[in-house]
Write a protein that holds these residues in place. Sequence first.
Motif, PDB file in Angstrom:
ATOM      1  N   GLY A   1      53.151  45.876   8.886  1.00 34.24           N
ATOM      2  CA  GLY A   1      53.613  45.116  10.043  1.00 34.24           C
ATOM      3  C   GLY A   1      55.092  45.208  10.321  1.00 34.24           C
ATOM      4  O   GLY A   1      55.629  44.413  11.089  1.00 34.24           O
ATOM      5  N   VAL A   2      55.786  46.175   9.728  1.00 32.93           N
ATOM      6  CA  VAL A   2      57.234  46.262   9.874  1.00 32.93           C
ATOM      7  C   VAL A   2      57.645  46.874  11.202  1.00 32.93           C
ATOM      8  O   VAL A   2      58.622  46.490  11.800  1.00 32.93           O
ATOM      9  CB  VAL A   2      57.848  47.061   8.708  1.00 32.93           C
ATOM     10  CG1 VAL A   2      59.318  47.324   8.943  1.00 32.93           C
ATOM     11  CG2 VAL A   2      57.655  46.312   7.416  1.00 32.93           C
ATOM     12  N   SER A   3      56.917  47.828  11.702  1.00 35.07           N
ATOM     13  CA  SER A   3      57.342  48.556  12.879  1.00 35.07           C
ATOM     14  C   SER A   3      56.194  48.657  13.881  1.00 35.07           C
ATOM     15  O   SER A   3      55.263  47.879  13.842  1.00 35.07           O
ATOM     16  CB  SER A   3      57.822  49.943  12.437  1.00 35.07           C
ATOM     17  OG  SER A   3      58.345  50.663  13.524  1.00 35.07           O
ATOM     18  N   TRP A   4      56.265  49.632  14.754  1.00 35.41           N
ATOM     19  CA  TRP A   4      55.250  49.841  15.776  1.00 35.41           C
ATOM     20  C   TRP A   4      54.248  50.903  15.333  1.00 35.41           C
ATOM     21  O   TRP A   4      54.496  51.648  14.397  1.00 35.41           O
ATOM     22  CB  TRP A   4      55.914  50.265  17.090  1.00 35.41           C
ATOM     23  CG  TRP A   4      56.728  51.531  16.958  1.00 35.41           C
ATOM     24  CD1 TRP A   4      58.040  51.613  16.595  1.00 35.41           C
ATOM     25  CD2 TRP A   4      56.280  52.864  17.143  1.00 35.41           C
ATOM     26  NE1 TRP A   4      58.441  52.929  16.554  1.00 35.41           N
ATOM     27  CE2 TRP A   4      57.372  53.724  16.890  1.00 35.41           C
ATOM     28  CE3 TRP A   4      55.073  53.443  17.512  1.00 35.41           C
ATOM     29  CZ2 TRP A   4      57.286  55.104  16.981  1.00 35.41           C
ATOM     30  CZ3 TRP A   4      54.987  54.821  17.608  1.00 35.41           C
ATOM     31  CH2 TRP A   4      56.081  55.634  17.345  1.00 35.41           C
ATOM     32  N   ASN A   5      53.137  50.943  16.027  1.00 35.04           N
ATOM     33  CA  ASN A   5      52.142  51.985  15.842  1.00 35.04           C
ATOM     34  C   ASN A   5      51.476  52.193  17.189  1.00 35.04           C
ATOM     35  O   ASN A   5      51.804  51.498  18.154  1.00 35.04           O
ATOM     36  CB  ASN A   5      51.121  51.598  14.783  1.00 35.04           C
ATOM     37  CG  ASN A   5      50.422  52.798  14.172  1.00 35.04           C
ATOM     38  OD1 ASN A   5      50.562  53.921  14.645  1.00 35.04           O
ATOM     39  ND2 ASN A   5      49.666  52.559  13.126  1.00 35.04           N
ATOM     40  N   LEU A   6      50.544  53.108  17.279  1.00 40.36           N
ATOM     41  CA  LEU A   6      49.890  53.332  18.565  1.00 40.36           C
ATOM     42  C   LEU A   6      48.446  53.736  18.401  1.00 40.36           C
ATOM     43  O   LEU A   6      48.013  54.113  17.312  1.00 40.36           O
ATOM     44  CB  LEU A   6      50.643  54.374  19.394  1.00 40.36           C
ATOM     45  CG  LEU A   6      50.823  55.779  18.858  1.00 40.36           C
ATOM     46  CD1 LEU A   6      49.603  56.647  19.074  1.00 40.36           C
ATOM     47  CD2 LEU A   6      52.008  56.420  19.533  1.00 40.36           C
ATOM     48  N   GLN A   7      47.728  53.640  19.508  1.00 36.60           N
ATOM     49  CA  GLN A   7      46.377  54.168  19.657  1.00 36.60           C
ATOM     50  C   GLN A   7      46.436  55.109  20.848  1.00 36.60           C
ATOM     51  O   GLN A   7      47.071  54.790  21.855  1.00 36.60           O
ATOM     52  CB  GLN A   7      45.364  53.053  19.910  1.00 36.60           C
ATOM     53  CG  GLN A   7      45.143  52.145  18.728  1.00 36.60           C
ATOM     54  CD  GLN A   7      44.454  52.880  17.578  1.00 36.60           C
ATOM     55  OE1 GLN A   7      43.516  53.641  17.782  1.00 36.60           O
ATOM     56  NE2 GLN A   7      44.947  52.652  16.368  1.00 36.60           N
ATOM     57  N   ALA A   8      45.777  56.257  20.740  1.00 35.31           N
ATOM     58  CA  ALA A   8      45.823  57.252  21.811  1.00 35.31           C
ATOM     59  C   ALA A   8      44.431  57.792  22.075  1.00 35.31           C
ATOM     60  O   ALA A   8      43.600  57.873  21.177  1.00 35.31           O
ATOM     61  CB  ALA A   8      46.767  58.389  21.436  1.00 35.31           C
ATOM     62  N   CYS A   9      44.205  58.182  23.327  1.00 35.30           N
ATOM     63  CA  CYS A   9      42.910  58.707  23.744  1.00 35.30           C
ATOM     64  C   CYS A   9      43.132  59.801  24.780  1.00 35.30           C
ATOM     65  O   CYS A   9      43.924  59.629  25.709  1.00 35.30           O
ATOM     66  CB  CYS A   9      42.071  57.576  24.342  1.00 35.30           C
ATOM     67  SG  CYS A   9      40.508  58.086  25.048  1.00 35.30           S
ATOM     68  N   VAL A  10      42.437  60.914  24.618  1.00 34.49           N
ATOM     69  CA  VAL A  10      42.477  61.995  25.600  1.00 34.49           C
ATOM     70  C   VAL A  10      41.241  61.865  26.475  1.00 34.49           C
ATOM     71  O   VAL A  10      40.115  61.839  25.972  1.00 34.49           O
ATOM     72  CB  VAL A  10      42.503  63.381  24.909  1.00 34.49           C
ATOM     73  CG1 VAL A  10      42.486  64.491  25.940  1.00 34.49           C
ATOM     74  CG2 VAL A  10      43.727  63.501  24.016  1.00 34.49           C
ATOM     75  N   ALA A  11      41.450  61.740  27.777  1.00 29.67           N
ATOM     76  CA  ALA A  11      40.338  61.579  28.715  1.00 29.67           C
ATOM     77  C   ALA A  11      39.393  62.770  28.619  1.00 29.67           C
ATOM     78  O   ALA A  11      39.828  63.919  28.602  1.00 29.67           O
ATOM     79  CB  ALA A  11      40.864  61.431  30.141  1.00 29.67           C
ATOM     80  N   GLY A  12      38.115  62.473  28.532  1.00 34.01           N
ATOM     81  CA  GLY A  12      37.109  63.519  28.448  1.00 34.01           C
ATOM     82  C   GLY A  12      36.857  64.033  27.049  1.00 34.01           C
ATOM     83  O   GLY A  12      36.009  64.891  26.844  1.00 34.01           O
ATOM     84  N   VAL A  13      37.610  63.524  26.069  1.00 36.20           N
ATOM     85  CA  VAL A  13      37.441  63.964  24.683  1.00 36.20           C
ATOM     86  C   VAL A  13      37.175  62.730  23.811  1.00 36.20           C
ATOM     87  O   VAL A  13      37.791  62.530  22.788  1.00 36.20           O
ATOM     88  CB  VAL A  13      38.688  64.735  24.182  1.00 36.20           C
ATOM     89  CG1 VAL A  13      38.428  65.340  22.801  1.00 36.20           C
ATOM     90  CG2 VAL A  13      39.080  65.827  25.153  1.00 36.20           C
ATOM     91  N   ASP A  14      36.273  61.876  24.266  1.00 38.39           N
ATOM     92  CA  ASP A  14      35.890  60.674  23.537  1.00 38.39           C
ATOM     93  C   ASP A  14      34.363  60.544  23.611  1.00 38.39           C
ATOM     94  O   ASP A  14      33.837  59.614  24.215  1.00 38.39           O
ATOM     95  CB  ASP A  14      36.586  59.449  24.152  1.00 38.39           C
ATOM     96  CG  ASP A  14      36.391  58.178  23.337  1.00 38.39           C
ATOM     97  OD1 ASP A  14      35.937  58.253  22.189  1.00 38.39           O
ATOM     98  OD2 ASP A  14      36.702  57.105  23.873  1.00 38.39           O
ATOM     99  N   PRO A  15      33.637  61.496  23.005  1.00 34.72           N
ATOM    100  CA  PRO A  15      32.181  61.521  23.169  1.00 34.72           C
ATOM    101  C   PRO A  15      31.467  60.299  22.603  1.00 34.72           C
ATOM    102  O   PRO A  15      30.401  59.940  23.087  1.00 34.72           O
ATOM    103  CB  PRO A  15      31.757  62.799  22.439  1.00 34.72           C
ATOM    104  CG  PRO A  15      32.831  63.038  21.441  1.00 34.72           C
ATOM    105  CD  PRO A  15      34.090  62.539  22.093  1.00 34.72           C
TER     106      PRO A  15
END
Length: 148
Positions: free
Chosen positions: A120-134
């Motif tokens: 919990g010290v810093s930031w993080n992310l979630q990412a998604c490429v459209a059309g590549v999430d079957p």
Amino acid sequence: MTDFARPLLRSLCGAALALALALPAAAGEQPYFSWNGDPRVPECEAMSVQGAVIGHIAGADPVYSGGLKIREMHRITETGYKVDQPSPYARRYCEARAQMSDGRERRVYYAIMEHSGFVGVSWNLQACVAGVDPWRVYDANCRTVRPY
């Protein structure tokens, strides 16, 4: 190791860790810790964020992603910034065009979240490429990493 050397070694390791966390990741960038105040999360265009997005997508199971990787990101824009809605932590929503390893250009959506890094010290992310999430991990059209 002697009883005298152990505390000294611990102190040196702690000082080295503190120094490493305090130094910028690259020239011209500042570390983003929650106690620094604004900005609470880095900008969408920051090189550290782009590297994290590329790493996030590259780390996906090849069966899930078809082995696709991001080669380059451009046309990066912020699509939203929320604080206290509903979480007190800041979230920055971003969209970019990504040149993929198959030669196609696809949209990539990502959310940068405060207090989501290591312990919990810093930031993080979630990412998604459209059309590549079957498996629709991020819902239809990457909806869970978008501000709408």
